[in-house]
Design a protein around this motif. Structure first.
Motif, mmCIF file in Angstrom:
data_model
loop_
_atom_site.group_PDB
_atom_site.id
_atom_site.type_symbol
_atom_site.label_atom_id
_atom_site.label_comp_id
_atom_site.label_asym_id
_atom_site.label_seq_id
_atom_site.Cartn_x
_atom_site.Cartn_y
_atom_site.Cartn_z
ATOM 1 N N ARG A 120 0.824 -1.201 0.000
ATOM 2 C CA ARG A 120 0.000 0.000 0.000
ATOM 3 C C ARG A 120 0.868 1.264 0.000
ATOM 4 N NH1 ARG A 120 -5.321 -0.561 2.033
ATOM 5 N NH2 ARG A 120 -5.454 1.708 1.776
ATOM 6 N N ILE A 121 0.467 2.228 -0.805
ATOM 7 C CA ILE A 121 1.138 3.524 -0.864
ATOM 8 C C ILE A 121 0.701 4.335 0.354
ATOM 9 C CG2 ILE A 121 1.504 5.592 -2.264
ATOM 10 C CD1 ILE A 121 0.520 3.856 -4.679
ATOM 11 N N THR A 122 1.657 4.979 1.023
ATOM 12 C CA THR A 122 1.371 5.587 2.324
ATOM 13 C C THR A 122 1.275 7.106 2.310
ATOM 14 O OG1 THR A 122 3.730 5.668 2.890
ATOM 15 C CG2 THR A 122 2.491 3.687 3.548
ATOM 16 N N GLN A 123 1.831 7.787 1.295
ATOM 17 C CA GLN A 123 1.798 9.245 1.275
ATOM 18 C C GLN A 123 1.607 9.750 -0.152
ATOM 19 O OE1 GLN A 123 5.343 9.756 4.543
ATOM 20 N NE2 GLN A 123 4.706 11.608 3.457
ATOM 21 N N PRO A 124 1.071 10.968 -0.297
ATOM 22 C CA PRO A 124 1.018 11.557 -1.641
ATOM 23 C C PRO A 124 2.432 11.713 -2.205
ATOM 24 C CG PRO A 124 -0.299 12.822 -0.086
ATOM 25 C CD PRO A 124 0.495 11.857 0.725
ATOM 26 N N MET A 125 2.568 11.413 -3.476
ATOM 27 C CA MET A 125 3.876 11.482 -4.127
ATOM 28 C C MET A 125 3.782 12.352 -5.379
ATOM 29 S SD MET A 125 5.573 9.623 -1.987
ATOM 30 C CE MET A 125 7.143 9.771 -2.840
ATOM 31 N N TYR A 126 4.879 13.075 -5.648
ATOM 32 C CA TYR A 126 4.900 14.043 -6.748
ATOM 33 C C TYR A 126 6.139 13.825 -7.601
ATOM 34 C CZ TYR A 126 5.394 18.695 -8.966
ATOM 35 O OH TYR A 126 5.550 19.731 -9.850
ATOM 36 N N LEU A 127 5.931 13.816 -8.906
ATOM 37 C CA LEU A 127 7.032 13.760 -9.860
ATOM 38 C C LEU A 127 7.118 15.121 -10.543
ATOM 39 C CD1 LEU A 127 9.131 11.848 -11.323
ATOM 40 C CD2 LEU A 127 7.387 11.606 -13.111
ATOM 41 N N PRO A 128 8.073 15.979 -10.135
ATOM 42 C CA PRO A 128 8.197 17.289 -10.786
ATOM 43 C C PRO A 128 8.679 17.145 -12.225
ATOM 44 C CG PRO A 128 9.343 17.227 -8.655
ATOM 45 C CD PRO A 128 9.017 15.819 -9.028
ATOM 46 N N GLU A 129 8.435 18.148 -13.025
ATOM 47 C CA GLU A 129 8.906 18.127 -14.406
ATOM 48 C C GLU A 129 10.420 18.000 -14.430
ATOM 49 O OE1 GLU A 129 8.413 20.577 -18.623
ATOM 50 O OE2 GLU A 129 7.466 21.333 -16.783
ATOM 51 N N GLY A 130 10.921 17.046 -15.204
ATOM 52 C CA GLY A 130 12.358 16.843 -15.336
ATOM 53 C C GLY A 130 12.976 15.967 -14.278
ATOM 54 N N ALA A 131 12.228 15.615 -13.225
ATOM 55 C CA ALA A 131 12.778 14.779 -12.156
ATOM 56 C C ALA A 131 12.834 13.322 -12.590
ATOM 57 C CB ALA A 131 11.942 14.924 -10.893
ATOM 58 N N ASP A 132 13.703 12.552 -11.941
ATOM 59 C CA ASP A 132 13.832 11.144 -12.317
ATOM 60 C C ASP A 132 13.156 10.201 -11.332
ATOM 61 O OD1 ASP A 132 15.563 11.270 -10.148
ATOM 62 O OD2 ASP A 132 17.087 9.994 -11.082
ATOM 63 N N ARG A 133 12.557 10.777 -10.257
ATOM 64 C CA ARG A 133 11.860 9.922 -9.290
ATOM 65 C C ARG A 133 10.826 10.743 -8.524
ATOM 66 N NH1 ARG A 133 16.784 7.454 -6.788
ATOM 67 N NH2 ARG A 133 17.654 8.208 -8.737
ATOM 68 N N TYR A 134 9.856 10.020 -7.951
ATOM 69 C CA TYR A 134 8.821 10.674 -7.155
ATOM 70 C C TYR A 134 9.396 11.148 -5.825
ATOM 71 C CZ TYR A 134 4.922 8.911 -10.078
ATOM 72 O OH TYR A 134 4.046 8.651 -11.095
ATOM 73 N N GLU A 135 8.786 12.186 -5.272
ATOM 74 C CA GLU A 135 9.131 12.682 -3.940
ATOM 75 C C GLU A 135 7.845 12.933 -3.163
ATOM 76 O OE1 GLU A 135 9.597 17.437 -4.864
ATOM 77 O OE2 GLU A 135 11.227 16.086 -5.524
ATOM 78 N N ALA A 136 7.941 12.893 -1.829
ATOM 79 C CA ALA A 136 6.768 13.125 -0.995
ATOM 80 C C ALA A 136 6.283 14.562 -1.156
ATOM 81 C CB ALA A 136 7.102 12.838 0.459
ATOM 82 N N VAL A 137 4.959 14.735 -1.037
ATOM 83 C CA VAL A 137 4.355 16.051 -1.175
ATOM 84 C C VAL A 137 3.179 16.127 -0.206
ATOM 85 C CG1 VAL A 137 2.749 15.359 -3.001
ATOM 86 C CG2 VAL A 137 3.502 17.734 -2.870
ATOM 87 N N THR A 138 2.879 17.301 0.287
ATOM 88 C CA THR A 138 1.722 17.446 1.161
ATOM 89 C C THR A 138 0.450 17.398 0.342
ATOM 90 O OG1 THR A 138 1.646 19.860 1.000
ATOM 91 C CG2 THR A 138 3.078 18.901 2.718
ATOM 92 N N TRP A 139 -0.655 17.087 1.001
ATOM 93 C CA TRP A 139 -1.936 17.110 0.306
ATOM 94 C C TRP A 139 -2.251 18.510 -0.206
ATOM 95 C CZ3 TRP A 139 -4.614 13.258 -1.592
ATOM 96 C CH2 TRP A 139 -4.490 11.980 -1.047
#
Length: 768
Positions: A120-139
């Motif tokens: 199960r995925i536990t937190q919102p995740m964000y892939l910024p433009e040009g990034a190579d991986r997802y990072e945590a982000v607030t709701w």
């Protein structure tokens, strides 16, 4: 103790192959259920969850939409339902650390099986433009990003709002309300890819795009025809209903290119005798060629017309329209053409006719084997013709039974998830909320992909599902997705759609069916509609996988507030706080849901009205049930080619891969297999165990290739082949769709076979 997820992707193209089985369920199903449940949940959690599945005070199975009777078993679930629950209630977790360790390129190289097994995925995740991986982000930031992209669009019609069939009634109603208040009818959904053909045919012929039977009708039928459907894997609890019908004296005809274990014999795990001996279900198995169903039903209709006293003349006279034109077309049905189209023999068809004529109460059930062809809508219309001839709609124990897949796919459509909504629905919605909904039609799934491909759509927001994995023409679809400015997926677990993204991407983790849902006003429940129009509640009982999860209604409500702002008069905060407020509005907009909150409080819920079933009233343009007379079609396959159908394995639900076995078909430890009749294989020079590339052929001349499939000699119909999706979705042209419904023609793919460039090594096969 739950097991850890697999560290690496297992080899999937070196399976062990044994003869297919001839019975479904029984002790092996119980053993496999417990094994999977313990691996994902552990013993204690297994008991907590499985004893609540499909109970009146529990949660609706996140798997199929098969209904429950009023009396429930303690174990009211099937093997595949238990797998679905185990995958959702798993103790495995996908945290931000996982995404830090796995860049997007790594995720894109993984199989759907490996992705789904991580947890199960536990937190919102964000892939910024040009990034190579997802990072945590607030709701809060996630909703700001969505608002930035949606408000920057040149038109609301540049946004797509996709819905999976697991979405609850409450969330679906809010989702379509938001989309229409935003200004678009772009509400593609998973129905577009499965039973859209059923809805199109039934709306035209009987006036409502749903089945007309109840569970009790199945128990009372004299004859049940199961066409283009494999209940043993796709709807296992249906086998119990078929067994009960058999016990009461019903006959069963199976129409399927493949012999399926569940239709041969059902070993009911609810009884000792059932587990040991079981019940033979099929009285007649018609191993039809792929796509020959319309021709079969047309000839049967001709033969019914010719049989003395076989037509219910009173019903035809009082309740139908178009009989003369239909009868003229049916009289032209030809034995030789039908035998060519179907691969059946004259005695087989005559035996089916005798069973039809002997039955006063007939039900026809079907699924994707009928709906995913170019002529799918015409085929289902022909099924309806047969039932109308004998007066078998609006009669107890008789009617149409399209068997839906996902657990609330029918309810989502009822709630307004549809790109071509009825004007009356929009009028009611506008009057209730003081908005002006757009009246022009939106995009379905195929047209949504085309819009992304052509730059006409720029944002894809998916409420559940696996859009990339479920759709056709994989290379075209993935290229189209990558052109988007933003892709957003509301999800519980990882899938292929999280690895194929727009320039920016969000993963919004949500509560599952098994999770407790507590909002500001207290504990909440949601509602769903099953395949037979029964609406009931669903209450999770587990502590959510993470404190950072939001429910689907909360996600829609917060997104709406971020995007629409203070200009919206819709009480989004109230809807998030108390789902009863949503149901109150549904009761004033959607026919059949009057006094929703009071009726849903009754144990077991309530049944929606169905005019053809309840009162033999047909709300069509003619005011009657409509006979139809489409030209007969069937696929014509060039010499040296076969007609491929895509299908599920037994360890699979839609695009979710639970494991690498297809126990009933004798496949263990792999998915890249193609099932070919031994005689066809001999003509094509395909040895059992050889490796081949599948190359589809279509009128656009584009080469679509699925490489590295192990040939399995299998007793399928002559001229036909079968292989699992989503691996073979790459072979289905985006523009190859059903007339009228625009459903991908995934069951009619002409393929040729070419030697595989690489085969697994003996070491790989041995390791597997």
């Amino acid at each position: 103790m739950a097991a850890k997820p697999p560290a690496g992707d297992p080899v999937q193209d070196a399976p062990q192959v044994a003869p297919p089985q001839h019975a479904a369920a029984g002790l092996p199903a119980i053993a496999h259920t417990l094994k999977v449940a313990q691996a994902q949940m552990g013993l204690r959690r297994t008991a907590q969850t499985l004893l609540k599945v499909n109970q009146k005070d529990g949660f609706d199975c996140p798997g199929c939409a098969w209904p429950e009777g009023d009396k429930r078993h303690t174990a009211e679930f099937c093997e595949n339902g238990a797998k679905a629950v185990a995958e959702e209630a798993t103790l495995r977790r996908v945290t931000p650390d996982f995404f830090a360790a796995h860049p997007l390129a790594d995720l894109a190289a993984r199989s759907g099986y490996w992705l789904g097994q991580q947890g199960r995925i536990t937190q919102p995740m964000y892939l910024p433009e040009g990034a190579d991986r997802y990072e945590a982000v607030t709701w809060e930031r996630a909703f700001e990003i969505i608002a930035e992209e949606l408000t920057a669009l040149g038109s609301p019609d540049e946004a797509l709002f996709y819905t999976s069939g697991r979405t609850s009634n409450e969330a679906a109603f809010l989702f379509q309300l938001f989309a229409r208040e935003f200004g678009t009818n772009n509400l593609p959904d998973c129905s577009n890819m499965c039973h859209e053909s059923s809805g199109s045919a039934l709306t035209e012929t009987i006036g409502i795009g749903k089945g007309s039977v109840s569970l009790e009708d199945l128990h009372r039928a004299d004859l049940i025809i199961v066409a283009g459907q494999n209940p043993g894997t796709n709807h296992p609890r249906m086998l119990s209903a078929l067994e009960q019908a058999k016990t009461a004296g019903a006959k069963i005809i199976s129409v399927n290119p493949l012999p399926e274990a569940g239709m041969e014999r059902f070993k009911n795990p609810q009884t000792p005798l059932g587990m040991l001996k079981g019940t033979a279900l099929n009285d007649l198995s018609l191993q039809i060629r792929i796509g020959g169903d319309q021709a079969l039903f047309r000839l049967l209709n001709k033969l019914v017309l010719e049989a003395d006293g076989a037509v219910d003349e009173e019903f035809v006279r009082d309740h139908t329209h178009g009989f003369e034109e239909f009868a003229a077309a049916a009289k032209d049905a030809d034995w030789d053409e039908t035998i060519t189209a179907t691969g059946l023999t004259r005695p087989e068809i005559e035996r089916a006719l005798a069973m039809i004529l002997a039955s006063k109460r007939t039900i026809v059930c079907w699924a994707m084997g009928l709906t995913q062809h170019k002529h799918a809508v015409a085929t289902i219309r022909e099924v309806v013709n047969l039932l109308l001839l004998r007066g078998n709609i609006g009669r107890p124990g008789a009617g149409v039974c399209p068997v839906r897949g996902h657990s609330n796919v029918q309810g989502d459509r009822t709630m307004g998830i549809f790109e071509r909504p009825a004007p009356a629905f929009l009028d009611a919605l506008d009057a209730e909320f003081g908005i002006t909904s757009p009246r022009h039609h939106g995009y379905d799934v195929v047209r949504a992909i085309q819009a992304l491909r052509d730059g006409k759509a720029k944002v894809l927001f998916a409420m559940g599902g696996n859009f990339v994995g479920a759709t056709p023409d994989t290379e075209v679809t993935e290229a189209a997705i990558r052109r988007a400015a933003l892709t957003v997926h509301v999800s519980t677990k990882l899938n292929r759609s999280h690895a194929v993204t727009g320039r920016r991407a969000l993963i919004l983790p949500t509560l599952g069916r098994t999770d407790k849902d507590v909002q500001a006003s207290g504990k909440q429940f949601v509602t769903v509609e099953d395949s037979m129009g029964m609406v009931h509640s669903s209450r999770g009982n587990l502590t959510p996988a993470s404190p950072h999860l939001l429910s689907e209604p909360a996600i829609v409500a917060r997104m709406a507030r971020a995007v629409l702002g203070s200009a919206s008069r819709t009480p989004w905060e109230e809807f998030e706080r108390d789902y009863a407020a949503i149901r109150e509005r549904i009761s004033r907009v959607v026919p059949g849901f009057e006094d929703f909150n009071t009726r849903i409080a009754r144990p077991g819920g309530f049944t929606l009205p169905h005019a053809p079933r309840d009162e033999r009233r047909f709300p069509t343009k003619t005011g009657k049930a409509n006979f139809t007379a489409a030209p007969v079609e069937y696929p014509e396959v060039p010499e040296g080619r076969l007609l491929l159908q895509t299908l599920r394995s037994h360890d699979q639900y839609n695009t979710t891969i639970y494991g690498l076995d297809d126990r009933y078909r004798g496949i263990t430890g792999g998915r890249r297999v193609v099932l070919v009749h031994p005689a066809d294989a001999a003509e094509l020079g395909l040895a059992d165990g050889a490796y081949t590339d599948l190359v589809s052929e279509w009128k656009d001349g584009v080469e679509r290739r699925a490489p590295g499939f192990r040939v399995v000699h299998y007793p399928t119909a002559r001229g036909c082949a079968a292989a699992y999706y989503p691996e073979t979705n790459v072979l289905v042209p985006l523009d190859s769709t059903a007339d009228v419904s625009n459903t991908p023609a995934s069951k009619s793919v002409i393929v040729r076979f070419e030697p595989a460039a690489t085969n697994p090594t003996p070491e790989q096969a041995l390791a597997q």
